[in-house]
Design a protein around this motif. Structure first.
Motif, PDB file in Angstrom:
ATOM      1  N   ASN A   1       1.089  -0.263  -3.044  1.00 41.10           N
ATOM      2  CA  ASN A   1      -0.327   0.348  -2.607  1.00 41.10           C
ATOM      3  C   ASN A   1       1.123   1.635  -1.814  1.00 41.10           C
ATOM      4  O   ASN A   1       2.085   0.702  -1.715  1.00 41.10           O
ATOM      5  CB  ASN A   1      -0.694   0.202  -1.940  1.00 41.10           C
ATOM      6  N   PRO A   2       0.960   2.950  -1.649  1.00 43.45           N
ATOM      7  CA  PRO A   2       1.539   3.551  -1.339  1.00 43.45           C
ATOM      8  C   PRO A   2       1.451   3.319   0.277  1.00 43.45           C
ATOM      9  O   PRO A   2       0.483   2.750   0.731  1.00 43.45           O
ATOM     10  CB  PRO A   2       1.027   4.943  -0.842  1.00 43.45           C
ATOM     11  N   PRO A   3       2.277   3.666   1.301  1.00 36.18           N
ATOM     12  CA  PRO A   3       2.204   3.057   2.449  1.00 36.18           C
ATOM     13  C   PRO A   3       1.518   3.969   3.531  1.00 36.18           C
ATOM     14  O   PRO A   3       0.593   3.407   4.555  1.00 36.18           O
ATOM     15  CB  PRO A   3       3.555   3.991   2.751  1.00 36.18           C
ATOM     16  N   ALA A   4       0.566   4.783   3.149  1.00 34.91           N
ATOM     17  CA  ALA A   4      -0.868   4.833   4.080  1.00 34.91           C
ATOM     18  C   ALA A   4      -1.600   5.655   2.550  1.00 34.91           C
ATOM     19  O   ALA A   4      -1.404   6.400   1.723  1.00 34.91           O
ATOM     20  CB  ALA A   4      -0.641   5.891   4.616  1.00 34.91           C
ATOM     21  N   PRO A   5      -3.078   6.185   3.171  1.00 39.43           N
ATOM     22  CA  PRO A   5      -3.839   6.903   2.061  1.00 39.43           C
ATOM     23  C   PRO A   5      -3.823   8.279   2.096  1.00 39.43           C
ATOM     24  O   PRO A   5      -3.009   9.049   3.021  1.00 39.43           O
ATOM     25  CB  PRO A   5      -5.425   6.851   2.892  1.00 39.43           C
ATOM     26  N   THR A   6      -3.219   8.903   0.969  1.00 41.65           N
ATOM     27  CA  THR A   6      -2.587   9.294   0.384  1.00 41.65           C
ATOM     28  C   THR A   6      -3.864  10.856  -0.621  1.00 41.65           C
ATOM     29  O   THR A   6      -3.787   9.776  -1.524  1.00 41.65           O
ATOM     30  CB  THR A   6      -1.466   9.653  -0.257  1.00 41.65           C
ATOM     31  N   MET A   7      -3.533  11.988   0.026  1.00 38.00           N
ATOM     32  CA  MET A   7      -4.740  12.841  -0.588  1.00 38.00           C
ATOM     33  C   MET A   7      -3.784  13.777  -2.150  1.00 38.00           C
ATOM     34  O   MET A   7      -2.347  13.959  -1.664  1.00 38.00           O
ATOM     35  CB  MET A   7      -5.612  13.667  -0.619  1.00 38.00           C
ATOM     36  N   GLY A   8      -4.378  14.245  -3.181  1.00 32.32           N
ATOM     37  CA  GLY A   8      -3.468  14.812  -3.918  1.00 32.32           C
ATOM     38  C   GLY A   8      -1.986  14.108  -4.680  1.00 32.32           C
ATOM     39  O   GLY A   8      -1.286  14.605  -5.050  1.00 32.32           O
ATOM     40  N   THR A   9      -1.943  13.063  -4.788  1.00 33.98           N
ATOM     41  CA  THR A   9      -1.235  12.482  -5.619  1.00 33.98           C
ATOM     42  C   THR A   9      -1.549  12.252  -7.755  1.00 33.98           C
ATOM     43  O   THR A   9      -2.515  13.273  -7.785  1.00 33.98           O
ATOM     44  CB  THR A   9      -1.329  10.747  -5.254  1.00 33.98           C
ATOM     45  N   GLN A  10      -0.567  12.493  -7.877  1.00 32.55           N
ATOM     46  CA  GLN A  10      -0.915  12.633  -8.946  1.00 32.55           C
ATOM     47  C   GLN A  10      -1.566  11.813  -9.693  1.00 32.55           C
ATOM     48  O   GLN A  10      -1.624  10.718  -9.916  1.00 32.55           O
ATOM     49  CB  GLN A  10       0.490  12.302  -9.664  1.00 32.55           C
ATOM     50  N   ILE A  11      -2.018  11.753 -10.693  1.00 32.50           N
ATOM     51  CA  ILE A  11      -3.165  11.048 -12.613  1.00 32.50           C
ATOM     52  C   ILE A  11      -2.002  10.485 -12.393  1.00 32.50           C
ATOM     53  O   ILE A  11      -1.302  10.561 -13.695  1.00 32.50           O
ATOM     54  CB  ILE A  11      -3.732  12.382 -12.925  1.00 32.50           C
ATOM     55  N   ASN A  12      -2.552   9.211 -12.661  1.00 32.97           N
ATOM     56  CA  ASN A  12      -2.068   8.101 -13.701  1.00 32.97           C
ATOM     57  C   ASN A  12      -3.114   6.848 -13.913  1.00 32.97           C
ATOM     58  O   ASN A  12      -2.747   6.143 -12.799  1.00 32.97           O
ATOM     59  CB  ASN A  12      -0.299   7.634 -12.483  1.00 32.97           C
TER      60      ASN A  12
ATOM     61  N   LEU B   1      -8.040   1.048  -1.779  1.00 30.44           N
ATOM     62  CA  LEU B   1      -9.432   1.364  -2.399  1.00 30.44           C
ATOM     63  C   LEU B   1      -9.289   2.984  -0.310  1.00 30.44           C
ATOM     64  O   LEU B   1      -9.376   2.542   0.800  1.00 30.44           O
ATOM     65  CB  LEU B   1     -10.568   1.317  -2.127  1.00 30.44           C
ATOM     66  N   THR B   2     -10.267   3.890  -0.777  1.00 37.07           N
ATOM     67  CA  THR B   2     -10.588   4.290  -0.008  1.00 37.07           C
ATOM     68  C   THR B   2     -11.680   4.663   0.478  1.00 37.07           C
ATOM     69  O   THR B   2     -12.506   5.253  -0.982  1.00 37.07           O
ATOM     70  CB  THR B   2      -9.704   5.912   0.655  1.00 37.07           C
ATOM     71  N   VAL B   3     -13.083   4.586   1.157  1.00 37.61           N
ATOM     72  CA  VAL B   3     -14.173   4.897   1.477  1.00 37.61           C
ATOM     73  C   VAL B   3     -15.165   5.842   2.673  1.00 37.61           C
ATOM     74  O   VAL B   3     -14.747   5.826   3.721  1.00 37.61           O
ATOM     75  CB  VAL B   3     -15.307   4.082   1.797  1.00 37.61           C
TER      76      VAL B   3
ATOM     77  N   GLU C   1      -7.766   4.344   9.261  1.00 36.66           N
ATOM     78  CA  GLU C   1      -7.454   2.639   9.449  1.00 36.66           C
ATOM     79  C   GLU C   1      -7.731   1.621   8.495  1.00 36.66           C
ATOM     80  O   GLU C   1      -8.709   2.314   7.391  1.00 36.66           O
ATOM     81  CB  GLU C   1      -8.656   2.188  10.577  1.00 36.66           C
ATOM     82  N   ASN C   2      -6.860   1.181   8.155  1.00 36.97           N
ATOM     83  CA  ASN C   2      -7.035   0.043   7.416  1.00 36.97           C
ATOM     84  C   ASN C   2      -7.205  -1.348   7.583  1.00 36.97           C
ATOM     85  O   ASN C   2      -7.225  -1.526   8.629  1.00 36.97           O
ATOM     86  CB  ASN C   2      -5.204  -0.419   7.277  1.00 36.97           C
TER      87      ASN C   2
ATOM     88  N   GLY D   1      -3.109  -8.460  -3.031  1.00 38.51           N
ATOM     89  CA  GLY D   1      -2.438  -6.812  -2.832  1.00 38.51           C
ATOM     90  C   GLY D   1      -3.163  -5.737  -2.645  1.00 38.51           C
ATOM     91  O   GLY D   1      -2.638  -4.578  -2.181  1.00 38.51           O
ATOM     92  N   GLY D   2      -5.066  -6.313  -2.249  1.00 43.39           N
ATOM     93  CA  GLY D   2      -6.034  -4.929  -2.354  1.00 43.39           C
ATOM     94  C   GLY D   2      -5.705  -4.477  -0.701  1.00 43.39           C
ATOM     95  O   GLY D   2      -5.970  -5.704   0.170  1.00 43.39           O
ATOM     96  N   ASN D   3      -6.325  -3.550  -0.505  1.00 40.19           N
ATOM     97  CA  ASN D   3      -6.351  -2.965   1.117  1.00 40.19           C
ATOM     98  C   ASN D   3      -7.332  -1.809   0.801  1.00 40.19           C
ATOM     99  O   ASN D   3      -7.810  -0.827  -0.213  1.00 40.19           O
ATOM    100  CB  ASN D   3      -4.903  -2.446   1.858  1.00 40.19           C
ATOM    101  N   VAL D   4      -8.182  -1.733   1.923  1.00 39.47           N
ATOM    102  CA  VAL D   4      -8.605  -0.652   2.175  1.00 39.47           C
ATOM    103  C   VAL D   4      -9.226   0.844   3.177  1.00 39.47           C
ATOM    104  O   VAL D   4      -8.701  -0.624   4.235  1.00 39.47           O
ATOM    105  CB  VAL D   4     -10.660  -1.400   1.904  1.00 39.47           C
ATOM    106  N   THR D   5      -9.184   1.007   3.463  1.00 42.49           N
ATOM    107  CA  THR D   5      -8.889   2.048   4.505  1.00 42.49           C
ATOM    108  C   THR D   5     -10.008   3.238   3.966  1.00 42.49           C
ATOM    109  O   THR D   5     -10.453   3.650   3.283  1.00 42.49           O
ATOM    110  CB  THR D   5      -7.808   3.719   4.343  1.00 42.49           C
TER     111      THR D   5
END
Length: 215
Positions: A40-51, A59-61, A163-164, A151-155
């Motif tokens: 995972n990236p170190p924090a939720p991040t918008m605009g990352t490259q499509i992969n 996850l982000t909700v 917040e995580n 290794g799953g995380n949710v913010t």
């Protein structure tokens, strides 16, 4: 799952909301204390490259049009892929895979003082889930104590900042709950009680599932 909407709990939640507004703190067990998973990236991040081959599991909700769910990286039954599922998101974010157009056919977003919840319907064959699969449950515990997936995380930014969160659960119909608060009566783990997955979304995460579009 017992209904949490009792008079006693509602009164407690009002107290929690006032306390949080005054101290800007969370009850123990609400905020995750571990580190981000290695994919995972170190924090939720918008605009990352499509992969579309990404192994990210963050996850982000946040809202009806900004959320993620877990699904297999390749064609697989949920029961066989719970430990290694990956993040699929409606937005380009978190280095995750993008949910393909036409996957989600209806969704509803629910916010309470105790949790946020996204749930709905779709064609999940587009997310590598075989047609007719009976689904399963993803949560931060799992058989090995390392989470499903590991290794799953949710913010969420529902409280005003990212917040995580320590407690969450993701099912297939689909439905996803992130527990964002607690009180002296119910802790976050109880708000996100994750041991009744065979009962399905409508039982474990009550809401209005009688819709064909987006609410």
């Amino acid at each position: 799952m017992r209904s949490f909407f009792s008079i006693a709990l509602l009164a407690s939640l009002v107290s929690v909301r006032k306390a949080m507004a005054q101290t800007n703190t969370f009850f123990p067990g609400v905020i995750a204390t571990g580190t981000m998973g290695p994919t995972n990236p170190p924090a939720p991040t918008m605009g990352t490259q499509i992969n579309q081959t990404s192994d990210a599991r963050l996850l982000t909700v946040n809202s009806i049009d900004d959320f993620c769910i877990f699904a297999p990286p390749t064609l697989s039954n949920i029961s066989d892929s719970e430990t290694f599922e990956v993040a699929w998101c409606t937005q380009q974010r978190n280095n995750a895979r993008l949910i393909p157009d036409g996957t989600i056919t209806g969704a509803s977003f629910l916010k309470t003082d105790a949790y946020v919840q996204i749930y709905g319907y779709g064609d999940f064959t587009k997310l590598n889930i075989p047609e007719g699969d009976f689904g399963g449950e993803l949560d931060p515990h799992g058989a090995f104590g390392s989470g499903n997936p590991i290794g799953g995380n949710v913010t969420s930014n529902i409280t005003g900042s990212d917040e995580n969160y320590a407690e969450w659960m993701d099912y297939n119909q689909f439905c996803m709950r992130v527990c964002t608060s607690a009180n002296s009566t119910y802790n976050a783990a109880q708000m996100c009680w994750h041991e009744l997955d065979e009962m399905g979304c409508g039982f474990v995460m009550p809401g209005n599932y009688n819709f064909n579009g987006t609410l």
